[in-house]
Design a protein around this motif. Structure first.
Motif, PDB file in Angstrom:
ATOM      1  N   HIS A 139      -8.869   0.189  -5.549  1.00 15.34           N
ATOM      2  CA  HIS A 139      -7.807   1.190  -5.401  1.00 15.34           C
ATOM      3  C   HIS A 139      -6.386   0.648  -5.523  1.00 15.34           C
ATOM      4  CE1 HIS A 139     -10.589   4.411  -4.270  1.00 15.34           C
ATOM      5  NE2 HIS A 139     -11.262   3.450  -3.655  1.00 15.34           N
TER       6      HIS A 139
ATOM      7  N   THR B 281     -12.758  -2.177  -1.705  1.00 17.91           N
ATOM      8  CA  THR B 281     -11.837  -1.026  -1.705  1.00 17.91           C
ATOM      9  C   THR B 281     -10.478  -1.471  -2.248  1.00 17.91           C
ATOM     10  OG1 THR B 281     -12.889  -0.361   0.360  1.00 17.91           O
ATOM     11  CG2 THR B 281     -10.895   0.833  -0.239  1.00 17.91           C
ATOM     12  N   LEU B 282     -10.081  -2.675  -1.870  1.00 19.58           N
ATOM     13  CA  LEU B 282      -8.748  -3.150  -2.260  1.00 19.58           C
ATOM     14  C   LEU B 282      -8.663  -3.370  -3.768  1.00 19.58           C
ATOM     15  CD1 LEU B 282      -8.337  -5.636   0.686  1.00 19.58           C
ATOM     16  CD2 LEU B 282      -7.047  -3.531   0.361  1.00 19.58           C
TER      17      LEU B 282
ATOM     18  N   VAL C 152       0.820  -1.210   0.000  1.00 17.58           N
ATOM     19  CA  VAL C 152       0.000   0.000   0.000  1.00 17.58           C
ATOM     20  C   VAL C 152       0.856   1.264   0.000  1.00 17.58           C
ATOM     21  CG1 VAL C 152      -2.006  -1.094   1.075  1.00 17.58           C
ATOM     22  CG2 VAL C 152      -0.242  -0.140   2.534  1.00 17.58           C
TER      23      VAL C 152
ATOM     24  N   ILE D  78      -0.326   4.478  -1.811  1.00 21.01           N
ATOM     25  CA  ILE D  78      -1.549   5.211  -1.424  1.00 21.01           C
ATOM     26  C   ILE D  78      -1.417   5.939  -0.078  1.00 21.01           C
ATOM     27  CG2 ILE D  78      -3.141   3.693  -2.722  1.00 21.01           C
ATOM     28  CD1 ILE D  78      -3.911   2.875   0.360  1.00 21.01           C
TER      29      ILE D  78
ATOM     30  N   ILE E  19      -2.847   4.227   8.119  1.00 19.77           N
ATOM     31  CA  ILE E  19      -2.245   3.040   7.510  1.00 19.77           C
ATOM     32  C   ILE E  19      -0.912   2.695   8.171  1.00 19.77           C
ATOM     33  CG2 ILE E  19      -1.258   2.088   5.390  1.00 19.77           C
ATOM     34  CD1 ILE E  19      -3.373   3.486   3.822  1.00 19.77           C
TER      35      ILE E  19
ATOM     36  N   VAL F  86     -13.864   0.174   8.604  1.00 19.58           N
ATOM     37  CA  VAL F  86     -14.091   1.426   7.860  1.00 19.58           C
ATOM     38  C   VAL F  86     -14.429   1.188   6.388  1.00 19.58           C
ATOM     39  CG1 VAL F  86     -13.087   3.704   7.367  1.00 19.58           C
ATOM     40  CG2 VAL F  86     -12.317   2.446   9.350  1.00 19.58           C
TER      41      VAL F  86
ATOM     42  N   TYR G  19      -0.293   0.299  10.983  1.00 21.22           N
ATOM     43  CA  TYR G  19      -0.355  -1.161  10.778  1.00 21.22           C
ATOM     44  C   TYR G  19       0.725  -1.656   9.812  1.00 21.22           C
ATOM     45  CZ  TYR G  19      -4.734  -0.589  13.150  1.00 21.22           C
ATOM     46  OH  TYR G  19      -5.676  -0.272  14.090  1.00 21.22           O
TER      47      TYR G  19
ATOM     48  N   PRO H 262      -7.372   8.961   2.070  1.00 23.58           N
ATOM     49  CA  PRO H 262      -8.374   9.898   2.602  1.00 23.58           C
ATOM     50  C   PRO H 262      -8.472   9.854   4.134  1.00 23.58           C
ATOM     51  CG  PRO H 262      -9.286   8.618   0.795  1.00 23.58           C
ATOM     52  CD  PRO H 262      -7.974   8.016   1.111  1.00 23.58           C
ATOM     53  N   GLY H 263      -8.110   8.739   4.709  1.00 24.11           N
ATOM     54  CA  GLY H 263      -8.138   8.638   6.176  1.00 24.11           C
ATOM     55  C   GLY H 263      -6.835   9.104   6.814  1.00 24.11           C
TER      56      GLY H 263
HETATM   57  C1  HEM Z   1      -4.279   0.049   7.330  1.00 23.21           C
HETATM   58  C2  HEM Z   1      -5.553   0.080   7.408  1.00 23.21           C
HETATM   59  C3  HEM Z   1      -6.422   1.245   7.085  1.00 23.21           C
HETATM   60  C4  HEM Z   1      -7.043   2.024   8.001  1.00 23.21           C
HETATM   61  C5  HEM Z   1      -6.975   1.892   9.517  1.00 23.21           C
HETATM   62  C6  HEM Z   1      -7.804   3.012   7.268  1.00 23.21           C
HETATM   63  C7  HEM Z   1      -8.581   3.974   7.826  1.00 23.21           C
HETATM   64  C8  HEM Z   1      -9.340   4.888   7.151  1.00 23.21           C
HETATM   65  C9  HEM Z   1     -10.111   5.923   7.737  1.00 23.21           C
HETATM   66  C10 HEM Z   1     -10.193   6.214   9.228  1.00 23.21           C
HETATM   67  C11 HEM Z   1     -10.746   6.567   6.736  1.00 23.21           C
HETATM   68  C12 HEM Z   1     -11.632   7.740   6.870  1.00 23.21           C
HETATM   69  C13 HEM Z   1     -13.061   7.318   6.936  1.00 23.21           C
HETATM   70  C14 HEM Z   1     -13.982   8.490   7.016  1.00 23.21           C
HETATM   71  O1  HEM Z   1     -13.604   9.583   6.623  1.00 23.21           O
HETATM   72  O2  HEM Z   1     -15.118   8.236   7.444  1.00 23.21           O
HETATM   73  C15 HEM Z   1     -10.391   5.936   5.502  1.00 23.21           C
HETATM   74  C16 HEM Z   1     -10.874   6.294   4.248  1.00 23.21           C
HETATM   75  C17 HEM Z   1     -10.504   5.694   3.075  1.00 23.21           C
HETATM   76  N1  HEM Z   1      -9.559   4.730   2.902  1.00 23.21           N
HETATM   77 FE1  HEM Z   1      -8.580   3.793   4.407  1.00 23.21          FE
HETATM   78  N2  HEM Z   1      -7.616   2.806   5.926  1.00 23.21           N
HETATM   79  C18 HEM Z   1      -6.777   1.748   5.777  1.00 23.21           C
HETATM   80  C19 HEM Z   1      -6.312   1.205   4.591  1.00 23.21           C
HETATM   81  C20 HEM Z   1      -6.743   1.613   3.347  1.00 23.21           C
HETATM   82  C21 HEM Z   1      -6.334   0.987   2.120  1.00 23.21           C
HETATM   83  C22 HEM Z   1      -5.338  -0.188   2.001  1.00 23.21           C
HETATM   84  C23 HEM Z   1      -6.994   1.631   1.111  1.00 23.21           C
HETATM   85  C24 HEM Z   1      -6.942   1.400  -0.366  1.00 23.21           C
HETATM   86  C25 HEM Z   1      -6.527   0.315  -0.928  1.00 23.21           C
HETATM   87  C26 HEM Z   1      -7.825   2.636   1.701  1.00 23.21           C
HETATM   88  C27 HEM Z   1      -8.665   3.466   0.989  1.00 23.21           C
HETATM   89  C28 HEM Z   1      -9.487   4.404   1.577  1.00 23.21           C
HETATM   90  C29 HEM Z   1     -10.452   5.176   0.842  1.00 23.21           C
HETATM   91  C30 HEM Z   1     -10.723   5.101  -0.657  1.00 23.21           C
HETATM   92  C31 HEM Z   1     -11.094   5.985   1.794  1.00 23.21           C
HETATM   93  C32 HEM Z   1     -12.213   6.986   1.499  1.00 23.21           C
HETATM   94  C33 HEM Z   1     -13.508   6.446   2.010  1.00 23.21           C
HETATM   95  C34 HEM Z   1     -13.894   5.161   1.306  1.00 23.21           C
HETATM   96  O3  HEM Z   1     -14.081   5.196   0.098  1.00 23.21           O
HETATM   97  O4  HEM Z   1     -13.985   4.135   2.006  1.00 23.21           O
HETATM   98  N3  HEM Z   1      -7.656   2.598   3.068  1.00 23.21           N
HETATM   99  N4  HEM Z   1      -9.522   4.909   5.777  1.00 23.21           N
END
Ligand code: HEM
Ligand SMILES: Cc1cc2nc3c(=O)[nH]c(=O)nc-3n(C[C@H](O)[C@H](O)[C@H](O)COP(=O)(O)O)c2cc1C
Length: 462
Positions: free
Chosen positions: A65, A61-62, A27, A30, A41, A56, A44, A35-36
């Protein structure tokens, strides 16, 4: 296949891998745009992020993206065939997450959905692919729905016996595991797990000579008294195939099938696309000096390649050759019209109605189509031969419909391959699901044994 130890080494901004549901993902790219936020990330990095991630995100999503290159495959220790990352072999037991997933699966279609999430995208594409637009693969499934039962009621049925005889040997059920190459794309132990599950549940497994496990390995894990049959493609060097068959017979395989619907591979675009996209993603240094006129990516062969097939056989020479090797029961796999089924009868072999899961000729008839034609045009075949069918079977009711129409045995390809994503336990559960569905369907149509099914009728909307 990365090990957990290897994943742990990638725990920085420069190289960040995480594990989600027993699979590893790169990852790194990204983190900056996440966005989070990057910290979510990085917390972990090198570790298992399943819980935090799933609280979340949706699982897709995987896929949405990350490129195929960033899917590093299930965490384990071995590299798979065709360069595809494989399931873990070391742990025979499923992890808690996989166990929970398996508990939630209650139908064969559920296994497909689960496998689409669990397997590396290219492995799933290879299994799922049909030829061209895949409408034949879809039609295989749909055509079972065009058959309706005429159930009989008020018949005393206290118990239902699903056992039957397929080519001289007894099995607990009229369905079986089809020959299919590529089981090792799903699980590094591959076909031997199918053998174990078949033995445990007393059903037939028809092993293919393209299997990544050797016939010796298969025989080693089979139970005493368990029958396994052998399927061949005739290779360009017929002597090689002859030796293979002789060896299989010596090892104790007790039925033979010759597949005749695949003198070349169908155009499986889903599989080809996955291969091409992976190659493009790998080809960072593409300097674009290729001549576009030479681009023949449209003819990319399937993930699991097999040697060229002997394409000079006709009915006389094929059966003569087979009979010079063995007296065992023989099925000809890939029969797609009543005329060829009649020829099987003439030559004393059994017709296996199949269009190879819709992976060969787009526009080929489903097994139901051919079965109905045999009933109309040449019903003698159904008495003289054991008619075997496969294609698009996902339900016990499909199996019972085939039997009412006159088939002796019903094969499942993908339906019993996808469950392999959960190892032997997955396959065993799939078999139990089908058993339960066959039993339920038989009781509801008003029979308590397989023989009684021939007294029933069905209505066809084809
Ligand atoms: C390591 C673990 C991960 C954690 C703890 C995490 C956590 C979060 C959090 C807290 C948000 C914000 C949610 C909100 O605004 O309500 C978020 C959004 C997002 N994350 Fe992650 N994330 C992780 C891994 C990833 C990975 C691997 C990807 C892509 C491959 C990813 C793609 C996204 C996207 C696209 C969003 C925008 C909201 C959505 O479309 O779900 N995240 N993430
Ligand atoms: C991944 C895969 C590999 C296959 N490999 C073979 C093979 O090596 N030999 C063969 O005769 N048929 C092969 N088949 C066809 C199956 O034996 C069977 O005819 C078909 O899968 C039944 O359709 P279904 O998958 O819809 O149940 C393969 C099918 C699939 C899906």
């Amino acid at each position: 296949m990365p090990s957990r130890e290897e994943v742990r080494k990638h725990a920085s901004l420069e190289s960040c891998w995480i594990i989600i549901r027993d699979a590893a993902y790169d990852v790194t790219s990204i983190i900056g745009s996440h966005p989070g936020g990057p910290k979510a990330i990085l917390r972990y990095a090198g570790n298992d992020a399943t819980k935090a991630f799933e609280s979340v995100h949706a699982l897709d999503t995987l896929t949405k993206h990350l490129s195929p290159k960033q899917h590093l495959g299930p965490v384990g220790n071995q590299e798979g065939i065709s360069g595809i990352k494989m399931q873990e072999t070391k742990s025979k037991r499923l992890g808690p997450a996989a166990k929970a997933e398996l508990r939630a699966i209650i139908s064969i279609r559920d296994f497909e959905v689960a496998a689409s999430r669990r397997l590396p995208p290219r492995a799933f594409a290879f299994l799922k692919a049909g030829a061209d637009d895949e409408f034949t693969a879809q039609w295989n499934r749909d055509s079972w729905k065009a058959i309706r039962f005429w159930p009989r009621v008020l018949r005393p049925i206290e118990s239902v016996d699903t056992s039957t005889v397929i080519l001289n040997n007894s099995f607990s059920a009229p369905f079986f595991i089809c020959p299919a190459g590529g089981a090792k794309l799903i699980h590094t132990e591959g076909e031997v797990l199918l053998t174990k599950a078949a033995g445990k549940n007393s059903i037939l497994q028809w092993v293919c000579n393209m299997s990544a496990c050797s016939p010796d390995e298969i025989v080693r894990v089979k139970r005493p008294g368990q029958h396994v049959y052998w399927q061949i493609y005739a290779a360009n060097d017929l002597e090689i195939t002859k030796k293979e068959v002789e060896k299989a017979i010596l090892l104790g395989f007790t039925g033979i099938a010759l597949t005749v619907d695949a003198i070349r591979a169908g155009k499986r675009e889903r599989d080809a696309r996955a291969i091409i996209l992976e190659a493009i993603a790998d080809d960072d240094a593409d300097d674009d000096d290729d001549d576009d006129d030479d681009d023949d990516s449209f003819s990319t062969g399937p993930t699991v390649q097999r040697p060229a097939t002997w394409a000079k056989f006709d009915w006389d020479s094929a059966i003569k050759w087979l009979r010079s090797i063995t007296d065992l029961p023989i099925a000809i796999k890939g029969i797609q019209c009543w005329e060829d089924a009649e020829l099987c009868m003439k030559y004393g072999v059994h017709p296996w109605l199949s269009n190879h899961a819709g992976r060969q000729l787009e526009g080929a008839p489903s097994a139901v189509d051919t079965l109905l034609e045999i009933r109309r045009r040449c019903p003698k075949v159904l008495e003289a031969c054991e008619v075997i069918v496969d294609g698009g079977v996902t339900r016990g009711t499909d199996i019972v419909k085939a039997l009412v129409l006159g088939a002796r045995a019903v094969g499942l390809g993908r339906g019993l391959l996808f469950p392999l994503a959960y190892g032997e336990q997955g396959v065993s559960k799939a078999i139990r699901i089908l058993h339960h569905e066959v039993e339920t369907a038989m009781a509801l149509v008003g029979v308590s044994s397989i023989e009684q099914l021939s007294s029933l009728q069905v209505r066809s909307y084809l």
